[in-house]
Design an enzyme around this catalytic site. Structure first.
Site, mmCIF file in Angstrom:
data_model
loop_
_atom_site.group_PDB
_atom_site.id
_atom_site.type_symbol
_atom_site.label_atom_id
_atom_site.label_comp_id
_atom_site.label_asym_id
_atom_site.label_seq_id
_atom_site.Cartn_x
_atom_site.Cartn_y
_atom_site.Cartn_z
ATOM 1 C CE LYS A 10 174.988 16.861 2.328
ATOM 2 N NZ LYS A 10 175.942 15.786 2.398
ATOM 3 C CB SER A 29 173.927 13.203 -0.045
ATOM 4 O OG SER A 29 175.062 13.297 0.906
ATOM 5 C CB SER A 88 178.060 13.143 0.203
ATOM 6 O OG SER A 88 177.576 11.844 0.195
#
Lengths: 473, 473
Positions: free
Chosen positions: A73, A148, A172
C-alpha cells in the site's frame, strides 16, 4: 493450466520448489495481468519496473515467500520508491528507508512490485478519496474495491499480486478484503512493527495482510510479525502451538444478526456458524457490540490522532512546499493545496476535539475503554467472536461520497477491533445475489492470530468460496 | 504602597547524554549544521520515537538530588504548535503525570538556609535552532532537535532578582555536581524563563502574571526580574492594571519588551503520546547513590573546616575542586591555609596554564606541606607560586626547596639583631630622627632590614626589635 498468477501463494511456492514454475515465469504472469487489467482497475499508483525475479530454484531453506510478487500500500515506506500516501502534499517524496515489515519481506525473498492505490492518508472506505487514482472492484465495474487499502486488495483478488501489505486503522484491510473477495488479516496492535508505516492514527494503525487463502495470510504474517526496537509499541506474540478448533468456542451475537446486516450477508453468516459447529467448535451466544458507540469513539479518537500525526506536513523540510511571506502562511498554503477534502475535514475535527476546553477526547477514551472491556469480557468464554465484516457487499462508486455518515457506517463492524487492539480476520465465504463477494469476520483475543487462522481455515474449507473466473470488464 | 514580587521559574537543563532523547543521533560533536540528524529527529513520515533510557536515569538522578518524588508511572504527550524549529509541529514532552513532583532547590545564606519549593520535573525534547539572518530567509539547524531536556518548575516564591539569581546558580551547581548537565548558560545548556507578578506587601492572592524570556545569564535573570518588578510597580502605582503577556528581556537596553499578548498564546492541543508506552522506571534506577550535596558540603566547610562563607562557597563551586581541597586537608594541611593556597598561588598557576584548578598533576603532599609552611609564617607567600611550579615540573618538594634556596623566613633573633645593627649603623641621621619622634621611619627601617636580609627577615619581629633599638631615650 491455471495462470500461476491466480494460484494461491503456497501452491505457487510448491511449484517453484518442484521446478515446474520459475520465479521469472511467475513474475511475468503477474506483470502480464497488470498490463491487461490495471488500467481499468486502478490498483497500482506506481510500478517498480527495475525489479527482477530471483534466479534459479528456491534455496532449500527458502521461505514460501521467495520469488512471490507482492504489492505494498502506498503508505508503507520502501527505500527508493515514491511513498506518497495518495496525497499531493507528498507528491514525489521518495522514502529513504524500508519499513521493518518490508525489510522482512526482502529477507524472505519476496519480489516487491509497486505501491497500491489508497484513500489519501488512509482516510476513507472506498479508495475514492485520492486526487488522481480510484480503484474499482474487479468483479463489478460500478462498485468500489473498499478502502482505504482498495488498491492492494483488488490487486490480490485479480491476480495482479500474490499477496500484499496494507494498513488497517478502522477496517482498512478487512473491509476491502470483504469487497474484493480475499482474505484480510488485521494483526493485534503491536504485533507487526509500525516503523515505516506512515501514521494516520498512531494508537489504532496496524500493518495487515491481503492474500487469497487463509494459509497464505498466515505465512506472510509470521514473516513480518515480531517486536522491533525501533517501535516502542511493538510486542512479541505467544510461542507454541494452538489448541485444535474442536476445543474452541466462538461467540455469536445473542438475538441474531443486527437489523443493519443485509439478508444475503446474514444468511452467509448463519452458514458459517453451522460450518463451525459441524467442525466441532462450540458456539456460544454473547452480547452484541455497541457499534454506534464504537463508530463515535473511533471518529473522535482517529481524528484527534490524525490531526497530530499529519501536523508535520507543512512543506518545510520535506514534501511539497507552499508559498508565502512567512512560515505560517507558507505552511497553510502547502496544506490547503496539498490535502484533499476528507483529510482537511478530519484534521480540522481533530484539532477541534483537542482544543482546550473540549472534553470530547476524554469521553471518547472512556467509550473506548468500555468497548475494550466488553470485548474482553466476551473473550473470557470465547476464543473468537463471529461478526460480519460489513453489512452488505461493496457499494456503488460515488454512492456514499456525499453521505459521510453512510461512508463511515461501512466500518461499523471493523472499528471495535482497532479500538481494543485485537486481531481480526476476514474470510470470503459467499457470493451475493448481485454476484459480489461476502465475508465473515473473526475477532480474537490478544496474541491469538494462530487461533484465528485455524478457525479461518475451517470456514474457508467448509464454505468453498471461489473468486469469479475473470475480471469483469 | 510597597509591593512584594512573586517569582516562578521554569528552568530547562540539557541532560548530559551521548545521544538525543528519542533517537541515536549524537548531541555533541564536530561538523557543520544539520550533520547530527536522522529520519526520526527530522520527523519524516513513518518514523517513531524510542526513549533514551540514560536520559530517564539522569532525570531521576536530578529528581533525587532535589528531593522530588518520582512518579511510579509518567506519560509523554504531544504539545502541538506550528513553528519552523519543530520538525513534527509538535514537541514530545510530559504533561500529566510528569517524571517527578515536589522537591526543592536549596542553598546557604550568611547565617542559615534558603529553599525554593518545586512543583514538577519532567523530560522533553529540544527544538531545532533557528538562525536569523538580516538578509534572506532564516536557517534551521536540526542538530539540536530532539536533544534531551529536563524542565524544572518552581512554585511561586517571594523575592527579588537576587533570589531568582541564586536559585538559578544553585541549580546550575547541583546539576554539575551530580553529573546531570554541564549547565552552561552561555551554551544554552541551562535556560531560564520567569513568571513575575507583584502584589501589595502583606496581601494574599496573586496579581496578573507576566512571563519573561531571553535571560541568557544568571545575572541577566536578576536584572530582568528587578526591572520587570519595577515596571509593574510603576503601572500599578499609576492606577493601571498590569497586562498578562509574554515579554522578552533586551540585555542591551536593559528592559523588557512585549513578545506576545495573552490572547495570542497558542492552544497547544495536548494529546497523550501514542507512540511511547507509559514510563515505569524500575526501582533500581530510582535508588541513587548521590554524593554529599553541594550546600551540605559548603556548610561542612564552614563549620568543620572553619572556612569563611565566601571561601566556602568558592570551594564548593565545583565538586572536583571541593574534593581537591579535602584531599589536601586530609594530607595534613590546615584547612584555611589549604584554601588560601589553592585559591591563591595554585589558581594563579592553573590560570597561567589555561586549565582548571584541579587539572594539573599536583602532588597532594607537596601542596599540604606548602600550605602549612606559608600559614605558619615561615615562608613568605610571594614564593609559593614558584615553589608550586618546581613541584609540578620537577617534582621537587616545596618545603625542601624553600630551605635549600634560603627562602624561609629568619626567626633567629641573633641574626635579626645583626641586620638591625647594620641597618641602624648605616643610617645614623634617620636613626636619630626616629628616636626623636619620627616613628614613621620605623617602617623604612623595617624595609632596610628586609633588604639586607635578602628578603628573609620576618618583618614583624624586625619591627619589634627596631622599636626597642630606636626607642626614645
Amino acid at each position: 493450466m491455471t495462470d500461476p498468477a491466480r494460484l494461491s501463494l503456497l501452491e505457487a511456492a510448491r511449484l517453484l520448489r518442484e521446478g515446474s514454475l520459475t520465479a521469472d515465469g511467475l513474475l511475468a504472469s503477474v506483470r502480464e495481468r497488470i498490463r491487461a487489467h490495471d488500467a481499468a482497475l486502478g490498483c497500482y499508483r506506481r510500478l517498480d519496473e527495475r525489479v527482477q525475479a530471483p534466479d534459479g530454484p528456491p534455496p532449500a531453506d527458502a521461505s514460501p515467500l521467495w520469488g512471490m510478487p507482492a504489492a505494498l500500500k502506498a503508505n508503507i515506506c520502501r527505500r527508493g520508491w515514491v511513498t506518497d500516501c495518495a496525497s499531493r502534499i507528498l507528491d514525489g517524496w521518495v522514502a529513504p528507508y524500508d519499513a521493518v515489515a518490508v525489510s522482512r519481506l526482502d529477507a524472505a525473498g519476496a519480489v516487491l512490485l509497486g505501491s497500491g492505490a489508497m484513500d489519501e492518508f488512509g482516510m476513507g472506505s472506498s479508495t475514492e478519496h485520492a486526487h488522481d487514482l480510484r480503484t474499482r472492484n474487479p468483479w463489478a465495474p460500478n462498485r468500489t474495491a473498499g478502502g482505504s487499502s482498495g488498491g492492494v486488495a483488488a490487486a490480490v483478488a485479480a491476480g495482479l499480486a500474490m499477496f500484499a501489505l496494507g494498513s488497517d486503522t478502522g477496517g482498512s484491510v478487512r473491509q476491502p478484503a470483504h469487497c474484493c473477495g480475499v482474505v484480510g488479516l488485521k494483526p493485534g496492535y503491536g504485533r507487526v512493527p509500525r516503523t515505516g508505516l506512515v501514521a494516520h492514527a498512531s494508537s489504532l494503525d496496524v500493518i495487515g495482510v491481503l492474500a487469497r487463502t487463509v494459509d497464505d495470510a498466515g505465512v506472510v504474517f509470521s514473516t513480518i510479525a515480531g517486536r522491533d526496537p525501533s517501535d516502542a509499541t511493538s510486542v512479541d506474540g505467544p510461542a507454541g502451538a494452538t489448541a485444535g478448533t474442536s476445543s474452541m468456542t466462538v461467540g455469536i451475537p445473542a438475538g441474531g444478526w443486527d437489523d443493519t446486516v443485509e439478508p444475503d450477508q446474514a444468511r452467509a453468516l448463519d452458514t458459517v456458524a453451522d460450518a463451525l459447529a459441524a467442525a466441532g467448535v462450540t458456539l456460544r451466544e454473547v452480547a452484541s457490540p455497541d457499534t454506534d458507540l464504537a463508530l463515535a469513539a473511533y471518529a473522535v479518537i482517529a481524528a484527534a490522532e490524525a490531526s497530530a500525526d499529519l501536523a508535520r506536513y507543512d512543506g518545510t523540510h520535506f514534501g511539497v512546499s507552499g508559498s508565502g511571506p512567512d512560515h505560517g502562511t507558507a505552511a497553510r498554503s502547502a496544506r490547503t493545496a496539498g490535502f484533499g477534502l476528507e483529510v482537511k475535514l478530519r484534521t480540522l475535527v481533530g484539532a477541534h476535539v483537542l482544543s482546550s476546553g473540549s472534553d470530547l477526547l476524554d469521553r471518547a477514551r472512556t467509550a473506548r475503554l468500555l468497548i475494550a472491556s466488553s470485548l474482553a469480557e466476551a473473550m473470557q468464554s470465547c476464543h473468537a467472536l463471529l461478526w460480519p465484516t460489513c453489512d452488505g457487499p461493496a457499494f456503488r462508486l460515488g454512492e456514499r461520497l456525499d453521505d459521510p455518515v453512510a461512508m463511515r457506517a461501512a466500518d461499523r463492524w471493523t472499528v471495535p477491533a482497532n479500538l481494543a487492539g485485537l486481531p481480526a480476520l476476514t474470510v470470503p465465504v459467499a457470493t451475493c445475489s448481485e454476484g459480489l463477494p461476502l465475508s465473515c469476520q473473526l475477532v480474537g483475543r490478544r496474541g491469538s492470530e494462530g487461533e484465528l487462522l485455524e478457525l479461518g481455515r475451517v470456514v474457508e474449507q467448509a464454505m468453498g468460496f471461489r473468486l469469479p473466473g475473470e475480471v469483469a470488464p | 504602597m510597597t509591593f512584594e514580587t512573586i517569582i516562578g521559574l521554569e528552568i530547562h537543563l540539557r541532560l548530559a547524554t551521548a545521544t538525543k532523547l528519542f533517537c541515536a543521533c549524537p548531541v555533541e560533536g564536530p561538523g557543520g549544521p544539520n550533520t547530527k540528524i536522522c529520519p526520526v529527529c527530522l520527523g519524516l513520515p513513518g518514523t517513531l520515537p524510542v526513549l533514551n533510557g540514560r536520559a530517564v536515569g539522569l532525570g531521576l538522578r536530578l529528581a533525587a538530588a532535589l528531593e522530588a518524588t518520582p512518579a511510579p508511572v509518567s506519560l509523554f504527550a504531544r504539545k502541538q504548535y506550528v513553528y519552523p524549529d519543530l520538525p513534527r509541529n509538535y514537541q514530545i514532552t510530559q504533561l500529566d503525570p510528569p517524571l517527578a513532583t515536589g522537591g526543592r532547590i536549596e542553598g546557604l545564606t550568611a547565617d542559615g538556609l534558603w529553599a525554593v519549593p518545586l512543583t514538577r520535573l519532567h523530560l522533553e525534547e529540544d527544538a531545532a535552532r533557528l538562525e536569523h539572518r538580516s538578509d534572506g530567509p532564516s536557517g534551521v539547524d536540526f542538530d539540536r532537535a530532539g536533544a534531551p531536556l529536563a524542565e524544572i518548575v518552581t512554585a511561586p516564591f517571594p523575592g527579588a532578582g537576587a533570589e531568582a539569581e541564586r536559585c538559578v546558580r544553585a541549580l546550575q551547581r547541583l546539576a554539575r555536581w551530580i553529573g546531570v548537565s554541564a549547565a552552561r548558560m552561555e551554551a544554552g545548556e541551562l535556560r531560564c524563563d520567569a513568571n513575575i507578578s507583584i502584589r501589595p506587601a502583606g496581601s494574599l492572592g496573586l496579581g496578573p502574571r507576566v512571563e519573561l524570556k531571553n535571560m541568557n545569564s544568571a545575572r541577566g535573570v536578576r536584572l530582568a526580574v528587578d526591572h520587570e518588578a519595577a515596571r509593574q510597580a510603576g503601572i500599578v502605582a499609576s492606577g493601571e492594571t498590569v497586562e498578562e503577556e509574554t515579554r522578552t528581556w533586551d540585555p542591551v537596553r536593559r528592559r523588557t519588551v512585549t513578545l506576545r499578548r495573552k490572547e495570542d498564546e497558542p492552544d497547544y492541543r495536548y494529546l497523550p503520546e501514542p507512540d511511547l508506552p507509559p514510563l515505569r522506571p524500575d526501582p533500581a534506577s530510582i535508588q541513587q547513590d548521590l554524593p554529599e550535596l553541594p550546600w551540605r558540603r559548603e556548610l561542612r566547610f564552614r563549620d568543620e573546616l572553619g572556612l569563611d562563607p565566601e571561601r566556602a562557597a568558592a570551594a564548593t563551586a565545583h565538586r572536583a575542586v571541593a574534593d581537591f581541597l579535602e584531599e589536601v586537608v586530609a594530607a595534613g594541611a590546615a584547612p584555611r591555609a589549604a584554601a588560601n593556597l589553592l585559591w591563591g598561588a595554585a589558581a594563579a598557576v592553573a590560570n597561567e596554564r589555561g586549565v582548571d584548578l584541579a587539572e594539573p598533576d599536583w602532588s597532594i603532599e607537596h601542596l599540604a606541606g606548602l600550605a602549612n609552611l606559608t600559614a605558619s609564617g615561615d615562608l613568605p607567600v610571594r614564593h609559593a607560586a614558584d615553589l608550586l611550579l618546581t613541584s609540578l615540573d620537577e617534582g621537587a618538594d616545596p618545603v625542601e626547596e624553600a630551605g635549600r634556596l634560603g627562602l624561609l623566613v629568619e626567626h633567629d633573633d641573633a641574626r635579626l639583631e645583626a641586620w638591625v645593627d647594620e641597618a641602624v649603623a648605616a643610617a645614623p641621621d634617620e636613626a636619630e630622627a626616629c628616636r626623636a619622634g619620627r616613628t614613621a621611619l620605623l617602617g623604612w627601617f623595617v624595609g632596610r632590614v628586609v633588604e639586607l636580609s635578602g628578603g628573609r627577615a620576618d618583618p614583624r619581629r624586625a619591627a619589634a626589635l627596631l622599636r626597642d633599638r630606636l626607642a626614645p631615650p
